[in-house]
Scaffold this active site. Sequence first.
Site, PDB file in Angstrom:
ATOM      1  N   ASN A 203     -11.023  -2.400  -5.427  1.00 17.34           N
ATOM      2  CA  ASN A 203     -10.253  -1.408  -6.175  1.00 17.34           C
ATOM      3  C   ASN A 203     -10.908  -0.991  -7.500  1.00 17.34           C
ATOM      4  OD1 ASN A 203      -7.038  -2.673  -5.000  1.00 17.34           O
ATOM      5  ND2 ASN A 203      -8.193  -0.898  -4.271  1.00 17.34           N
TER       6      ASN A 203
ATOM      7  N   ARG B  82     -12.113   2.693  -8.084  1.00 13.80           N
ATOM      8  CA  ARG B  82     -11.229   3.813  -8.443  1.00 13.80           C
ATOM      9  C   ARG B  82     -11.585   4.346  -9.835  1.00 13.80           C
ATOM     10  NH1 ARG B  82      -5.453   2.519  -5.613  1.00 13.80           N
ATOM     11  NH2 ARG B  82      -6.356   1.975  -3.593  1.00 13.80           N
TER      12      ARG B  82
ATOM     13  N   SER C 186      -7.522  -5.354  -5.278  1.00 13.63           N
ATOM     14  CA  SER C 186      -8.602  -5.934  -4.480  1.00 13.63           C
ATOM     15  C   SER C 186      -9.935  -5.874  -5.227  1.00 13.63           C
ATOM     16  CB  SER C 186      -8.735  -5.199  -3.144  1.00 13.63           C
ATOM     17  OG  SER C 186      -9.413  -3.970  -3.319  1.00 13.63           O
TER      18      SER C 186
ATOM     19  N   ARG D 149       0.012   7.711  -2.704  1.00 10.31           N
ATOM     20  CA  ARG D 149       0.585   8.801  -1.891  1.00 10.31           C
ATOM     21  C   ARG D 149       2.032   9.084  -2.285  1.00 10.31           C
ATOM     22  NH1 ARG D 149      -1.289   6.128   3.519  1.00 10.31           N
ATOM     23  NH2 ARG D 149      -1.875   4.532   2.005  1.00 10.31           N
ATOM     24  N   TRP D 150       2.758   8.047  -2.608  1.00 10.72           N
ATOM     25  CA  TRP D 150       4.163   8.200  -3.024  1.00 10.72           C
ATOM     26  C   TRP D 150       4.237   9.112  -4.251  1.00 10.72           C
ATOM     27  CZ3 TRP D 150       7.261   7.178  -7.270  1.00 10.72           C
ATOM     28  CH2 TRP D 150       8.637   7.041  -7.036  1.00 10.72           C
TER      29      TRP D 150
ATOM     30  N   ASP E 180       0.829  -1.213   0.000  1.00 12.13           N
ATOM     31  CA  ASP E 180       0.000   0.000   0.000  1.00 12.13           C
ATOM     32  C   ASP E 180       0.864   1.264   0.000  1.00 12.13           C
ATOM     33  OD1 ASP E 180      -2.370   1.402  -0.030  1.00 12.13           O
ATOM     34  OD2 ASP E 180      -2.755   1.208   2.117  1.00 12.13           O
TER      35      ASP E 180
ATOM     36  N   ASN F 121       1.244   3.444  -2.916  1.00 12.29           N
ATOM     37  CA  ASN F 121       1.747   3.872  -4.229  1.00 12.29           C
ATOM     38  C   ASN F 121       1.201   5.241  -4.624  1.00 12.29           C
ATOM     39  OD1 ASN F 121       2.863   1.344  -4.345  1.00 12.29           O
ATOM     40  ND2 ASN F 121       1.433   0.535  -5.868  1.00 12.29           N
TER      41      ASN F 121
ATOM     42  N   ARG G 249      -1.004   9.219  -9.941  1.00 11.37           N
ATOM     43  CA  ARG G 249      -0.997   8.025  -9.111  1.00 11.37           C
ATOM     44  C   ARG G 249      -0.369   6.816  -9.815  1.00 11.37           C
ATOM     45  NH1 ARG G 249      -4.102   7.672  -4.693  1.00 11.37           N
ATOM     46  NH2 ARG G 249      -4.419   5.455  -5.106  1.00 11.37           N
TER      47      ARG G 249
ATOM     48  N   GLU H 228       0.906 -13.371  12.250  1.00 12.72           N
ATOM     49  CA  GLU H 228       1.428 -12.182  12.920  1.00 12.72           C
ATOM     50  C   GLU H 228       1.262 -11.018  11.951  1.00 12.72           C
ATOM     51  OE1 GLU H 228       2.744 -12.159  16.060  1.00 12.72           O
ATOM     52  OE2 GLU H 228       2.189 -14.280  16.181  1.00 12.72           O
TER      53      GLU H 228
HETATM   54  C1  IPE Z   1      -5.487  -2.717  -0.274  1.00 12.88           C
HETATM   55  O1  IPE Z   1      -5.143  -1.375  -0.361  1.00 12.88           O
HETATM   56  C2  IPE Z   1      -5.400  -3.365  -1.616  1.00 12.88           C
HETATM   57  C3  IPE Z   1      -4.064  -3.492  -2.190  1.00 12.88           C
HETATM   58  C4  IPE Z   1      -2.939  -3.141  -1.652  1.00 12.88           C
HETATM   59  C5  IPE Z   1      -4.042  -4.103  -3.495  1.00 12.88           C
HETATM   60  P1  IPE Z   1      -6.239  -0.234  -0.526  1.00 12.88           P
HETATM   61  O2  IPE Z   1      -5.505   1.045  -0.583  1.00 12.88           O
HETATM   62  O3  IPE Z   1      -7.145  -0.546  -1.658  1.00 12.88           O
HETATM   63  O4  IPE Z   1      -7.087  -0.353   0.822  1.00 12.88           O
HETATM   64  P2  IPE Z   1      -7.932   0.749   1.593  1.00 12.88           P
HETATM   65  O5  IPE Z   1      -8.885   1.336   0.598  1.00 12.88           O
HETATM   66  O6  IPE Z   1      -6.965   1.762   2.078  1.00 12.88           O
HETATM   67  O7  IPE Z   1      -8.592  -0.001   2.692  1.00 12.88           O
HETATM   68  C1  IPE Z   2      -1.692   0.216  -3.301  1.00 13.26           C
HETATM   69  O1  IPE Z   2      -1.430   1.575  -3.349  1.00 13.26           O
HETATM   70  C2  IPE Z   2      -1.832  -0.391  -4.672  1.00 13.26           C
HETATM   71  C3  IPE Z   2      -3.220  -0.722  -5.041  1.00 13.26           C
HETATM   72  C4  IPE Z   2      -4.259  -0.664  -4.268  1.00 13.26           C
HETATM   73  C5  IPE Z   2      -3.425  -1.143  -6.423  1.00 13.26           C
HETATM   74  P1  IPE Z   2      -2.590   2.639  -3.315  1.00 13.26           P
HETATM   75  O2  IPE Z   2      -2.975   2.956  -4.729  1.00 13.26           O
HETATM   76  O3  IPE Z   2      -3.720   2.184  -2.466  1.00 13.26           O
HETATM   77  O4  IPE Z   2      -1.860   3.874  -2.678  1.00 13.26           O
HETATM   78  P2  IPE Z   2      -2.497   4.910  -1.660  1.00 13.26           P
HETATM   79  O5  IPE Z   2      -3.035   4.128  -0.506  1.00 13.26           O
HETATM   80  O6  IPE Z   2      -3.575   5.642  -2.383  1.00 13.26           O
HETATM   81  O7  IPE Z   2      -1.363   5.780  -1.280  1.00 13.26           O
HETATM   82 MG    MG Z   3      -4.139   2.427  -0.514  1.00 12.16          MG
END
Ligand code: IPE
Ligand code: IPE
Ligand code: MG
Length: 240
Positions: A66, A69, A63, A22-23, A18, A20, A31, A205
């Site tokens: 996802n 989005r 997920s 924000r990075w 998780d 990516n 994104r 864990e």
């Molecule tokens: C979980 O991250 C799914 C993956 C890393 C693929 P999300 O960023 O989708 O989860 P939430 O929305 O913060 O719970």
């Molecule tokens: C995780 O990074 C990757 C996927 C869910 C595909 P995010 O895309 O959720 O990154 P943040 O949480 O918005 O920073």
């Molecule tokens: Mg995320």
Amino acid sequence: MRQQSDTNGPGHVAIIMDGNGRWAQQRGRPRLMGHHAGARRVREILKACPDHDVKYLTLFAFSTENWKRTQTEVAGLMTLFRKYIQREAMSLLENGVRVRFIGDRIRLDEKLVSLMDNLELLTADNDLVHLTIALNYGGRDEVTRAAKRLAYEIEMGRLTHKDVDAETLARFLDTHFLPDPDLVIRTSGEARISNFLLWQSAYAEYEFVDTLWPDFTAAEFGRVLAKYGQRDRRFGAVLA
Ligand code: IPE
Ligand code: IPE
Ligand code: MG
């Protein structure tokens, strides 16, 4: 039932990759740039696995939630998954990595599914590290699909309700070929599961680290594994 790994280290590590988005945002970039940077991290973490006796590495890539989005982000991720498979296939094969996918393939496009199938076949004889990629994966969705298949077997008269126990249900899960995870790591500072390996993580864990996934190095991975080594796992029993 739980198959325990035969090493002191965590035989099976699962990672919620998780952070990516924000990075990329921190750098004023789209994104998707973050997702590309995240995909590049995988190679380094995978390479470190044999050094730490990690035989199974399971990565949460996309997920069932996802899809909520933007269309641009979803399409970009799907393209990235296709490119990742095409780009990495030979290196995975040569480095002893056996790749398998979990999650529902029904909503994924045909081209991607055929690349996934081919990669599974191509690497089927490898045994150094077992990499499982969770794509369109959700724990509730997985258990629901398993229950549906189990109900179907009962309807067909091949099983009866008396056969339904945890072991039988687990055979219908996407993860039927995997031991349960010993350690689940989530990057980016969020302390939640987000529907990942709900059934399988009953006694895992957990380690939550603040680092965003594209910044998660093999060195930090090593530190998290070392910390895991200091924990007492009791599985509900009292230590002797
Ligand atoms: C979980 O991250 C799914 C993956 C890393 C693929 P999300 O960023 O989708 O989860 P939430 O929305 O913060 O719970
Ligand atoms: C995780 O990074 C990757 C996927 C869910 C595909 P995010 O895309 O959720 O990154 P943040 O949480 O918005 O920073
Ligand atoms: Mg995320």
